[in-house]
Scaffold this motif. Structure first.
Motif, PDB file in Angstrom:
ATOM      1  N   ARG A 132       0.846  -1.205   0.000  1.00 38.97           N
ATOM      2  CA  ARG A 132       0.000   0.000   0.000  1.00 38.97           C
ATOM      3  C   ARG A 132       0.873   1.243   0.000  1.00 38.97           C
ATOM      4  O   ARG A 132       1.905   1.289   0.670  1.00 38.97           O
ATOM      5  CB  ARG A 132      -0.916   0.014   1.230  1.00 38.97           C
ATOM      6  CG  ARG A 132      -1.701  -1.266   1.455  1.00 38.97           C
ATOM      7  CD  ARG A 132      -2.851  -1.435   0.506  1.00 38.97           C
ATOM      8  NE  ARG A 132      -3.594  -2.635   0.835  1.00 38.97           N
ATOM      9  CZ  ARG A 132      -4.611  -2.681   1.692  1.00 38.97           C
ATOM     10  NH1 ARG A 132      -4.987  -1.564   2.315  1.00 38.97           N
ATOM     11  NH2 ARG A 132      -5.243  -3.813   1.923  1.00 38.97           N
TER      12      ARG A 132
ATOM     13  N   GLN B  53      -3.091   5.403   0.352  1.00 44.71           N
ATOM     14  CA  GLN B  53      -3.994   4.323   0.748  1.00 44.71           C
ATOM     15  C   GLN B  53      -3.951   4.095   2.258  1.00 44.71           C
ATOM     16  O   GLN B  53      -4.982   3.823   2.884  1.00 44.71           O
ATOM     17  CB  GLN B  53      -3.611   3.037   0.007  1.00 44.71           C
ATOM     18  CG  GLN B  53      -3.858   3.097  -1.495  1.00 44.71           C
ATOM     19  CD  GLN B  53      -3.267   1.911  -2.224  1.00 44.71           C
ATOM     20  OE1 GLN B  53      -2.121   1.526  -2.006  1.00 44.71           O
ATOM     21  NE2 GLN B  53      -4.064   1.301  -3.098  1.00 44.71           N
TER      22      GLN B  53
ATOM     23  N   TYR C  80      -7.182   4.913   4.831  1.00 47.48           N
ATOM     24  CA  TYR C  80      -7.722   3.780   5.595  1.00 47.48           C
ATOM     25  C   TYR C  80      -7.920   4.179   7.056  1.00 47.48           C
ATOM     26  O   TYR C  80      -8.986   3.925   7.644  1.00 47.48           O
ATOM     27  CB  TYR C  80      -6.791   2.565   5.508  1.00 47.48           C
ATOM     28  CG  TYR C  80      -7.350   1.388   6.293  1.00 47.48           C
ATOM     29  CD1 TYR C  80      -8.381   0.612   5.775  1.00 47.48           C
ATOM     30  CD2 TYR C  80      -6.880   1.088   7.570  1.00 47.48           C
ATOM     31  CE1 TYR C  80      -8.930  -0.437   6.514  1.00 47.48           C
ATOM     32  CE2 TYR C  80      -7.415   0.049   8.310  1.00 47.48           C
ATOM     33  CZ  TYR C  80      -8.437  -0.716   7.773  1.00 47.48           C
ATOM     34  OH  TYR C  80      -8.982  -1.743   8.508  1.00 47.48           O
ATOM     35  N   TYR C  81      -6.921   4.792   7.637  1.00 43.60           N
ATOM     36  CA  TYR C  81      -6.994   5.117   9.073  1.00 43.60           C
ATOM     37  C   TYR C  81      -7.798   6.389   9.365  1.00 43.60           C
ATOM     38  O   TYR C  81      -8.326   6.543  10.471  1.00 43.60           O
ATOM     39  CB  TYR C  81      -5.591   5.245   9.654  1.00 43.60           C
ATOM     40  CG  TYR C  81      -4.907   3.908   9.832  1.00 43.60           C
ATOM     41  CD1 TYR C  81      -5.336   3.005  10.801  1.00 43.60           C
ATOM     42  CD2 TYR C  81      -3.852   3.530   9.019  1.00 43.60           C
ATOM     43  CE1 TYR C  81      -4.730   1.774  10.967  1.00 43.60           C
ATOM     44  CE2 TYR C  81      -3.229   2.295   9.170  1.00 43.60           C
ATOM     45  CZ  TYR C  81      -3.678   1.418  10.149  1.00 43.60           C
ATOM     46  OH  TYR C  81      -3.075   0.193  10.303  1.00 43.60           O
TER      47      TYR C  81
ATOM     48  N   THR D 156     -10.997   8.214   8.104  1.00 40.20           N
ATOM     49  CA  THR D 156     -12.176   7.954   7.275  1.00 40.20           C
ATOM     50  C   THR D 156     -12.634   9.194   6.514  1.00 40.20           C
ATOM     51  O   THR D 156     -12.871  10.250   7.099  1.00 40.20           O
ATOM     52  CB  THR D 156     -13.338   7.451   8.154  1.00 40.20           C
ATOM     53  OG1 THR D 156     -12.885   6.320   8.921  1.00 40.20           O
ATOM     54  CG2 THR D 156     -14.525   7.035   7.303  1.00 40.20           C
TER      55      THR D 156
END
Length: 333
Positions: free
Chosen positions: A312, A316, A320-321, A323
């Motif tokens: 990743r 990315q 992901y962490y 939102t």
């Protein structure tokens, strides 16, 4: 002819003087009641940040990108994958920009005239290049600093935003399998600080820990009114009991003796690595088994490194962490 000359003068004034001073589109409210703004910054231009050096009690001005290098060297292991380091650099830059007076931020409340502090208790940790290289040793120092610089320059100017506003880009070391939401830890909600699964941090050296406390020491730590020794002497089978958990599985409330604490309160008082713990009593000792390290909100550093090792990239990892966030360049590019 005079009209043409007058028009030319007006155009020169407009282009040379007025336009460069205009404040461009606002980044949105900072969360402090002040409107956070973005100023016109040209690509490649150094942005100054004022840093309070808590060890020497002085304020120094340096470029934002140089400051981020020091934060990255202090906050994340340099041996981490480059994409994880880039993700941390963006998070660190976002924190700085949100607080910088240059961008309309509040600055450092405890030290007027400064934007941030090198004290990790009130800002982000920071180290100088010389200090970092000394810590890494002669065989790794130059390579590690080059890697830190590459991560910062490779994300130059990038910050994280939500609805156009720089986010509170909090981070922690090790989530222990699930990050926590801001609501469950601090009691207020941010749409971008939600709980997410994190199975990539299991190789963290801080993933699990067992810590023992003598019951007599607990009495002094928690106060005599907790009645720890009295409960032990009475043969109580439940000197300590977890009452409730948060949505991510961390301890919300726990009773020790006859006193109830939040998980965060007990973690602070007993110097536990996280609020994700279980507790047992054996003889004259209370034993805590903790999972993870830190508050658990936002970017998980060891999780980020695990994701990077799976291929990743930093974008990315960050999305992901955090939102629903977007990446924005403060240079306007």
């Amino acid at each position: 002819m005079r009209q043409v000359t007058l028009l030319s003068v007006v155009l020169v004034i407009l282009v040379v003087i007025i336009i460069p001073t205009l404040v461009v589109r606002s980044l949105g409210p900072s969360g402090t009641g002040k409107e956070m703004r973005s100023v016109a910054v040209h690509k490649g231009e150094d942005i100054p940040i004022k840093v309070y050096m808590h060890e020497t009690n002085q304020i120094f001005e340096m470029s934002l990108e140089d400051y981020i290098k020091g934060v990255l060297a202090a906050e994340m292991p340099a041996e981490f994958d480059l994409e994880a380091l880039k993700a941390q650099a963006v998070a660190a830059r976002t924190y700085a920009v949100k607080n910088m007076v240059f961008f309309g931020g509040p600055g450092l409340a405890s030290r007027p005239g400064a934007d941030v502090s090198t004290d990790h208790r009130e800002s982000q940790a920071w180290t100088s290049e010389a200090q970092a290289k000394q810590r890494w040793g002669p065989f790794k120092a130059d390579d590690y600093w080059k890697k830190i610089s590459q991560a910062v320059e490779g994300t130059r100017g990038l910050i994280l935003t939500f609805s156009g506003e720089p986010i509170n880009a909090v981070f922690h070391s090790t989530s222990g399998g699930q990050t926590a939401s801001a609501r469950e830890v601090w009691g207020f909600d941010y749409p971008y600080l939600q709980s997410v699964a994190c199975q990539w941090d299991q190789k963290s050296p801080r993933y699990q820990e067992t810590k023992e406390w003598a019951l007599s020491d607990l009495e002094s730590r928690l106060g005599a009114d907790a009645g720890v020794m009295a409960a032990a002497q009475n043969g109580s089978s439940a000197i300590a009991q977890i009452i409730d958990h948060t949505a991510s599985g961390r301890v919300a409330k726990v009773r020790v003796g006859n006193k109830t604490f939040t998980g965060a309160e007990l973690r602070e008082k007993l110097e536990l690595r996280s609020t994700d713990f279980s507790v047992d009593v054996k003889g004259d000792k209370m034993i805590f088994h903790t999972t993870g390290y830190g508050h658990g909100v936002g970017l998980c550093q060891y999780g980020a490194n695990g994701l990077a090792k799976e291929g990743r990239d930093f974008r990315q990892i960050l999305t992901y962490y955090y939102t629903g966030v977007a990446l924005k360049n403060v240079h306007g590019t």
